[in-house]
Enzyme design. Sequence first.
Site, PDB file in Angstrom:
ATOM      1  N   GLY A   1      22.141  -0.665 -40.473  1.00 56.18           N
ATOM      2  CA  GLY A   1      20.744   0.365 -40.695  1.00 56.18           C
ATOM      3  C   GLY A   1      19.277  -1.056 -41.428  1.00 56.18           C
TER       4      GLY A   1
ATOM      5  N   TYR B   1      15.114  16.072 -44.554  1.00 57.00           N
ATOM      6  CA  TYR B   1      15.324  14.655 -45.628  1.00 57.00           C
ATOM      7  C   TYR B   1      15.580  15.764 -47.271  1.00 57.00           C
ATOM      8  CZ  TYR B   1      15.742   9.913 -46.226  1.00 57.00           C
ATOM      9  OH  TYR B   1      15.095   8.220 -47.137  1.00 57.00           O
TER      10      TYR B   1
END
Length: 321
Positions: free
Chosen positions: A15, A150
């Site tokens: 990422g 999230y």
Amino acid sequence: MAARRQRTVITGGAGFIGSHLCDYFVEAGHEVICLDNLLTGSGSHIEHLLGREDFRFIDYDVTGYIHVGGPVDNVLHFASPASPVDYLEYPIETLKVGALGTHKALGLARDKGARFLLASTSEAYGDPQIHPQPETYWGNVNPVGPRGVYDEAKRFAEALTMAYHRTHGMDTHIARIFNTYGPRMRLYDGRALPTFFRQALKGEDLTVYGDGSQTRSFCYVGDMIEGIGRLLKSDEHEPVNLGNPDELTILELAREIIELTGAKSKIVFEPLPTDDPKVRQPDIAKAKRVLGWEPTTPRSEGLKRALDYFREQVAQGAQNG
Ligand code: UDP
């Protein structure tokens, strides 16, 4: 006899922040094992490390049992979709990697007697009613709103990490990461900063949501990596904010990017997404005190480096880079 090289596992290592961590630890002389299922990460971020004997990439979804042979000294859990557009597209994956993935990563660290560092987030504070946000603030999160997938996953991950620390005496660390930017952000990840660069570089209008008066505070990725490295080695087990207190409105950011790129683009206003935080600024007194850390890259410098990267990406016609 020479000391054994440290072995470091990084989930989400392909990422944006994870891949910079892979570089950082390889550079520091560790053997790095990068686990990523490439849901929102990209192989191109770690391509330059492939083939090295001190780096290994394993295409793996860390919500399943994690097996790594041999000793492990450090586990850094960075796997998760992290831009609002991504976690709205992958809400269940986001909840699973924050909950099940954290459980598996902690289990690996426990089994190996390794240090553990959780990538948590300023989203733990939700739409904050205290400004700037110190670690002692418990936050204002809507658990059932679209961003809840999230925010709550990361809050659960923090709770689980503290439970492993308290119950098993593990050496754990929690970084509350505020908005971070720099090379390897995806042009289409939907966040304000890469979106504005992409739009400006393509001569399109910049889409500011709401009236643009909401604020964010952006930290250059190099500074963030240094803060994470220090936190991992510290004695601090409670959460620590990592970010740059340099706060500005989203409208100011859009104007700065237009000026920096020399674009002829205009600014257009679009509706503000649900539960979009109105302000966000880290109080980093604790990071200064316990880590001796603070960001050193001014916004003008960081934005220039980001521009070089985004310009290249746009020139290459990157869709996902
Ligand atoms: N935003 C915007 N235009 C865009 C994308 C985002 O005005 O094209 C706004 C968004 O609503 C938020 C801020 O910019 O107020 C920062 O959003 P981002 O997606 O970068 O991440 P967040 O800080 O909200 O997690």
